[in-house]
Design a protein around this motif. Structure first.
Motif, PDB file in Angstrom:
ATOM      1  N   LEU A   1       0.801  -1.238   0.000  1.00 37.41           N
ATOM      2  CA  LEU A   1       0.000   0.000   0.000  1.00 37.41           C
ATOM      3  C   LEU A   1       0.825   1.275   0.000  1.00 37.41           C
ATOM      4  CD1 LEU A   1      -3.077  -0.701   2.289  1.00 37.41           C
ATOM      5  CD2 LEU A   1      -2.744  -1.215  -0.129  1.00 37.41           C
ATOM      6  N   GLY A   2       1.862   1.360   0.850  1.00 36.04           N
ATOM      7  CA  GLY A   2       2.692   2.566   0.869  1.00 36.04           C
ATOM      8  C   GLY A   2       2.117   3.701   1.680  1.00 36.04           C
ATOM      9  N   HIS A   3       0.901   3.543   2.210  1.00 30.10           N
ATOM     10  CA  HIS A   3       0.313   4.592   3.042  1.00 30.10           C
ATOM     11  C   HIS A   3      -0.501   3.949   4.152  1.00 30.10           C
ATOM     12  CE1 HIS A   3      -3.699   3.854   1.408  1.00 30.10           C
ATOM     13  NE2 HIS A   3      -3.210   3.956   0.179  1.00 30.10           N
ATOM     14  N   ILE A   4      -0.884   4.739   5.125  1.00 27.71           N
ATOM     15  CA  ILE A   4      -1.654   4.230   6.256  1.00 27.71           C
ATOM     16  C   ILE A   4      -3.100   3.976   5.828  1.00 27.71           C
ATOM     17  CG2 ILE A   4      -2.457   6.474   7.135  1.00 27.71           C
ATOM     18  CD1 ILE A   4      -1.684   5.389   9.964  1.00 27.71           C
ATOM     19  N   ILE A   5      -3.732   2.982   6.446  1.00 30.08           N
ATOM     20  CA  ILE A   5      -5.152   2.719   6.193  1.00 30.08           C
ATOM     21  C   ILE A   5      -5.969   3.501   7.215  1.00 30.08           C
ATOM     22  CG2 ILE A   5      -6.970   0.978   6.176  1.00 30.08           C
ATOM     23  CD1 ILE A   5      -4.999  -1.045   5.236  1.00 30.08           C
ATOM     24  N   THR A   6      -6.918   4.279   6.708  1.00 33.16           N
ATOM     25  CA  THR A   6      -7.781   5.078   7.566  1.00 33.16           C
ATOM     26  C   THR A   6      -9.225   4.623   7.404  1.00 33.16           C
ATOM     27  OG1 THR A   6      -8.080   6.752   5.854  1.00 33.16           O
ATOM     28  CG2 THR A   6      -6.271   7.083   7.409  1.00 33.16           C
ATOM     29  N   ASP A   7     -10.048   5.009   8.354  1.00 37.42           N
ATOM     30  CA  ASP A   7     -11.475   4.697   8.248  1.00 37.42           C
ATOM     31  C   ASP A   7     -12.097   5.553   7.155  1.00 37.42           C
ATOM     32  OD1 ASP A   7     -13.972   3.420   9.588  1.00 37.42           O
ATOM     33  OD2 ASP A   7     -14.453   5.550   9.348  1.00 37.42           O
ATOM     34  N   VAL A   8     -12.920   4.964   6.317  1.00 38.06           N
ATOM     35  CA  VAL A   8     -13.484   5.665   5.167  1.00 38.06           C
ATOM     36  C   VAL A   8     -14.420   6.796   5.581  1.00 38.06           C
ATOM     37  CG1 VAL A   8     -15.454   4.092   4.919  1.00 38.06           C
ATOM     38  CG2 VAL A   8     -14.573   5.318   2.919  1.00 38.06           C
ATOM     39  N   ASP A   9     -15.064   6.684   6.746  1.00 37.06           N
ATOM     40  CA  ASP A   9     -16.017   7.710   7.165  1.00 37.06           C
ATOM     41  C   ASP A   9     -15.367   8.831   7.952  1.00 37.06           C
ATOM     42  OD1 ASP A   9     -18.611   6.657   6.197  1.00 37.06           O
ATOM     43  OD2 ASP A   9     -18.094   4.971   7.472  1.00 37.06           O
ATOM     44  N   THR A  10     -14.432   8.485   8.839  1.00 34.05           N
ATOM     45  CA  THR A  10     -13.843   9.493   9.723  1.00 34.05           C
ATOM     46  C   THR A  10     -12.479   9.982   9.253  1.00 34.05           C
ATOM     47  OG1 THR A  10     -12.721   7.855  11.109  1.00 34.05           O
ATOM     48  CG2 THR A  10     -15.003   8.410  11.675  1.00 34.05           C
ATOM     49  N   CYS A  11     -11.848   9.243   8.303  1.00 35.36           N
ATOM     50  CA  CYS A  11     -10.491   9.556   7.824  1.00 35.36           C
ATOM     51  C   CYS A  11      -9.458   9.460   8.942  1.00 35.36           C
ATOM     52  CB  CYS A  11     -10.436  10.940   7.175  1.00 35.36           C
ATOM     53  SG  CYS A  11     -11.423  11.047   5.665  1.00 35.36           S
ATOM     54  N   GLN A  12      -9.782   8.777  10.032  1.00 33.67           N
ATOM     55  CA  GLN A  12      -8.837   8.580  11.121  1.00 33.67           C
ATOM     56  C   GLN A  12      -8.091   7.263  10.923  1.00 33.67           C
ATOM     57  OE1 GLN A  12      -8.242  10.778  13.680  1.00 33.67           O
ATOM     58  NE2 GLN A  12      -9.583  12.110  12.480  1.00 33.67           N
ATOM     59  N   PRO A  13      -6.771   7.229  11.252  1.00 35.15           N
ATOM     60  CA  PRO A  13      -6.024   5.973  11.154  1.00 35.15           C
ATOM     61  C   PRO A  13      -6.653   4.881  11.997  1.00 35.15           C
ATOM     62  CG  PRO A  13      -4.524   7.819  11.494  1.00 35.15           C
ATOM     63  CD  PRO A  13      -5.922   8.350  11.679  1.00 35.15           C
ATOM     64  N   ILE A  14      -6.678   3.679  11.452  1.00 38.14           N
ATOM     65  CA  ILE A  14      -7.259   2.552  12.176  1.00 38.14           C
ATOM     66  C   ILE A  14      -6.217   1.976  13.136  1.00 38.14           C
ATOM     67  CG2 ILE A  14      -8.098   0.186  11.934  1.00 38.14           C
ATOM     68  CD1 ILE A  14      -9.392   1.019   9.312  1.00 38.14           C
ATOM     69  N   ASN A  15      -6.604   1.874  14.429  1.00 42.27           N
ATOM     70  CA  ASN A  15      -5.729   1.246  15.414  1.00 42.27           C
ATOM     71  C   ASN A  15      -5.776  -0.262  15.205  1.00 42.27           C
ATOM     72  OD1 ASN A  15      -5.056   3.678  16.582  1.00 42.27           O
ATOM     73  ND2 ASN A  15      -6.709   3.591  18.077  1.00 42.27           N
ATOM     74  N   LEU A  16      -4.691  -0.814  14.735  1.00 40.73           N
ATOM     75  CA  LEU A  16      -4.665  -2.209  14.301  1.00 40.73           C
ATOM     76  C   LEU A  16      -4.853  -3.170  15.469  1.00 40.73           C
ATOM     77  CD1 LEU A  16      -4.129  -4.175  11.946  1.00 40.73           C
ATOM     78  CD2 LEU A  16      -1.704  -4.051  12.526  1.00 40.73           C
ATOM     79  N   ASN A  17      -5.741  -4.137  15.268  1.00 37.44           N
ATOM     80  CA  ASN A  17      -5.941  -5.211  16.234  1.00 37.44           C
ATOM     81  C   ASN A  17      -6.021  -6.535  15.484  1.00 37.44           C
ATOM     82  OD1 ASN A  17      -6.380  -6.376  18.788  1.00 37.44           O
ATOM     83  ND2 ASN A  17      -8.590  -6.395  18.453  1.00 37.44           N
ATOM     84  N   GLY A  18      -5.072  -6.715  14.579  1.00 36.65           N
ATOM     85  CA  GLY A  18      -5.059  -7.927  13.777  1.00 36.65           C
ATOM     86  C   GLY A  18      -5.605  -7.686  12.387  1.00 36.65           C
ATOM     87  N   GLY A  19      -5.254  -8.553  11.498  1.00 32.84           N
ATOM     88  CA  GLY A  19      -5.723  -8.451  10.128  1.00 32.84           C
ATOM     89  C   GLY A  19      -4.950  -9.419   9.253  1.00 32.84           C
ATOM     90  N   LYS A  20      -5.324  -9.483   7.978  1.00 31.66           N
ATOM     91  CA  LYS A  20      -4.623 -10.385   7.070  1.00 31.66           C
ATOM     92  C   LYS A  20      -4.685  -9.862   5.649  1.00 31.66           C
ATOM     93  CE  LYS A  20      -8.641 -13.470   6.522  1.00 31.66           C
ATOM     94  NZ  LYS A  20      -9.121 -14.865   6.653  1.00 31.66           N
ATOM     95  N   VAL A  21      -3.753 -10.370   4.833  1.00 32.75           N
ATOM     96  CA  VAL A  21      -3.757 -10.093   3.408  1.00 32.75           C
ATOM     97  C   VAL A  21      -3.942 -11.401   2.659  1.00 32.75           C
ATOM     98  CG1 VAL A  21      -2.333  -8.016   3.542  1.00 32.75           C
ATOM     99  CG2 VAL A  21      -1.229 -10.247   3.277  1.00 32.75           C
ATOM    100  N   VAL A  22      -4.646 -11.339   1.549  1.00 32.92           N
ATOM    101  CA  VAL A  22      -4.857 -12.505   0.694  1.00 32.92           C
ATOM    102  C   VAL A  22      -4.679 -12.056  -0.746  1.00 32.92           C
ATOM    103  CG1 VAL A  22      -6.437 -13.620   2.302  1.00 32.92           C
ATOM    104  CG2 VAL A  22      -7.344 -12.081   0.549  1.00 32.92           C
ATOM    105  N   GLY A  23      -4.618 -13.021  -1.644  1.00 32.35           N
ATOM    106  CA  GLY A  23      -4.524 -12.686  -3.055  1.00 32.35           C
ATOM    107  C   GLY A  23      -5.819 -12.083  -3.573  1.00 32.35           C
ATOM    108  N   ALA A  24      -5.730 -11.374  -4.687  1.00 30.45           N
ATOM    109  CA  ALA A  24      -6.916 -10.781  -5.310  1.00 30.45           C
ATOM    110  C   ALA A  24      -6.748 -10.819  -6.820  1.00 30.45           C
ATOM    111  CB  ALA A  24      -7.122  -9.345  -4.835  1.00 30.45           C
ATOM    112  N   THR A  25      -7.859 -10.768  -7.510  1.00 34.03           N
ATOM    113  CA  THR A  25      -7.841 -10.666  -8.969  1.00 34.03           C
ATOM    114  C   THR A  25      -8.580  -9.397  -9.369  1.00 34.03           C
ATOM    115  OG1 THR A  25      -9.846 -11.993  -9.181  1.00 34.03           O
ATOM    116  CG2 THR A  25      -7.750 -13.165  -9.297  1.00 34.03           C
ATOM    117  N   ILE A  26      -8.107  -8.754 -10.435  1.00 39.39           N
ATOM    118  CA  ILE A  26      -8.714  -7.521 -10.913  1.00 39.39           C
ATOM    119  C   ILE A  26      -9.658  -7.861 -12.065  1.00 39.39           C
ATOM    120  CG2 ILE A  26      -8.297  -5.229 -11.865  1.00 39.39           C
ATOM    121  CD1 ILE A  26      -7.313  -5.711  -8.980  1.00 39.39           C
ATOM    122  N   GLU A  27     -10.941  -7.547 -11.874  1.00 40.76           N
ATOM    123  CA  GLU A  27     -11.953  -7.902 -12.867  1.00 40.76           C
ATOM    124  C   GLU A  27     -12.374  -6.729 -13.742  1.00 40.76           C
ATOM    125  OE1 GLU A  27     -15.139  -9.729 -10.685  1.00 40.76           O
ATOM    126  OE2 GLU A  27     -14.121 -11.672 -10.734  1.00 40.76           O
ATOM    127  N   GLY A  28     -11.922  -5.528 -13.394  1.00 40.19           N
ATOM    128  CA  GLY A  28     -12.295  -4.381 -14.207  1.00 40.19           C
ATOM    129  C   GLY A  28     -11.590  -3.131 -13.729  1.00 40.19           C
TER     130      GLY A  28
END
Length: 443
Positions: free
Chosen positions: A239-266
């Motif tokens: 990503l190269g940047h911090i992930i923020t909440d879409v509604d508040t634009c505040q950085p999300i305090n991380l409490n776990g998470g994961k990444v998986v593969g994705a495919t681009i359909e459009g």
């Protein structure tokens, strides 16, 4: 006539002329970053990009020993360690002091893969407030009256830790039936300091349950791009940047998470005033799986379960330190269709070595006609796409200029490596990706 009086104006003119000539290089030297890093085997070169006639009067001393004048060949960093650099005008007028950290060369496999990102926040985030209509038709908002603000993090209710939206909803409803006030422990969005809010729930005629007037969300998800994989530690950066909440634009305090593969359909093409986006879906079949350990201004980082598939590049390349990056041509790796990584040409227009706090280390411009025709420029989901110059990883795409989609910001790879932990620290690391449409539960 006194000869000395005739000579004085000439001397003053010479001094003024020299002062004007040296003003620009003097300012440029003073603005050099107080700390920078170079890799073993690379030149200790500050690349001021000024004419030699203006800069060759500045002497650089490394650990007290004269090393070179600007315009001369720079010395090569021989071994890891820290070097104190002094810059003097004419060899005796102090101008600037800096520290140069010499680090071992680090090699990573550049990414470009599309990834799905799923993050859980610490507690639940307050993303909205709404009035509650009681049995008499009156409107109330107990949470707002208690001082709860958008972006605050709800940690506990009556001493019980909360982790999900549903848990908060049910606790408030069940405890509200007792008629007693609740004690909420929250973290302020501004100071991150915990505070208490005592609130009495009100029965809501619309939802038929007890509420306190809040909308909360416990996690976020979206599509982005992997920047690099470090085989020795199995660590990755994306990503190269911090992930923020879409509604508040505040950085999300991380409490776990994961990444998986994705495919681009459009692809939804970007245009002036309206950024485009990749339309992707998560796919466990893409061979990417790992955790998220850090959410920082320079990206997200974690450990992968196995080396990710890479149809474009399987060979590790060096990571460039900031001083090695040049303005001019470069390339990015990214996915526009399915899971196929492609290479596209860009131009590095400016390097910003002091932009680490915001993760904005360079300004880039898309120059590849194919990419411009397909996307219109930088689009959401492209964040994290690795930038390669002279066969070195120099950074990752991060932000788009809304009114000029062909241009945007990139983060420096050096910063990402330090945040990821792939480089040892023994010598010294906004706009979201497309979020899923999660339901927001009213509480």
């Amino acid at each position: 006539m006194d000869y000395r009086k005739q000579k004085l104006p000439a001397v003053l003119l010479v001094v003024i002329f020299l002062g004007l000539c040296l003003q620009l290089p003097f300012q440029v030297v003073q603005n050099l970053p107080p700390q920078q890093r170079v890799a073993v085997g690379e030149k200790i070169d500050f690349q001021l990009n000024l004419p030699k006639i203006f800069t060759d009067q500045f002497e650089f001393k490394i650990d007290g020993v004269p090393a070179f004048y600007l315009g001369q060949a720079a010395p090569v960093a021989a071994k890891p360690g820290e070097l104190k650099v002094q810059v003097k005008l004419f060899g005796f007028i102090p101008v600037r002091e800096m520290m140069v950290s010499v680090v071992p060369e680090i090699k990573v496999i550049p990414g470009g893969q599309a990834i799905g990102v799923m993050m859980n926040s610490e507690g639940v985030m307050v993303v909205g407030r709404s009035s509650i209509i009681d049995g008499q038709g009156k409107r109330h908002n107990p949470a707002a009256e208690a001082g709860v603000k958008l972006g605050d993090i709800l940690i506990k209710i009556n001493g019980v830790k909360v982790e999900t939206e549903g848990q908060v909803r049910d606790q408030i409803n069940n405890l509200g039936k007792t008629g007693k006030p609740l004690v909420l422990i929250l973290k302020s969005k501004n100071t991150q300091k915990p505070y208490n809010a005592t609130i009495t729930p009100i029965f809501c005629n619309e939802t038929k349950r007890y509420r306190v007037g809040l909308f909360v969300r416990d996690s976020t998800a979206g599509v982005g791009t992997m920047t690099f994989y470090h085989p020795e530690t199995r660590s990755y950066g994306a990503l190269g940047h911090i992930i923020t909440d879409v509604d508040t634009c505040q950085p999300i305090n991380l409490n776990g998470g994961k990444v998986v593969g994705a495919t681009i359909e459009g692809i939804r093409m970007g245009k002036k005033g309206q950024p485009g986006e990749k339309l992707g879906v998560f796919s466990a079949e893409e061979g990417i799986s790992g955790n998220i350990i850090k959410n920082t201004n320079c990206g997200i980082f974690g450990i992968l379960d196995q080396e990710p598939k890479n149809n474009y590049s399987k060979r590790a390349i060096p990571v460039a330190m900031t001083a090695e990056i040049q303005e001019g041509p470069a390339e990015i790796y990214t996915v526009l269709n399915n899971n196929r990584i492609e290479k596209f040409s860009i131009e590095v227009q400016q390097v910003i070595p002091n932009g680490k706090a915001e993760g904005k280390g360079m300004i880039i411009k898309i120059t590849d006609p194919r990419l411009l025709a397909k996307t219109g420029g930088i689009i959401q989901g492209m964040s994290g796409s690795p930038i390669v110059q002279d066969n070195k990883l120099i950074g990752a795409v991060t932000h788009v200029f809304v009114n000029d989609p062909a241009r945007g910001y990139g983060v420096l790879a050096e910063w990402m490596l330090y945040n990821s932990g792939a480089i040892s620290k023994h010598v010294s690391i906004r706009k979201n990706e497309k979020n899923d449409e999660r339901s927001i539960i009213a509480c």
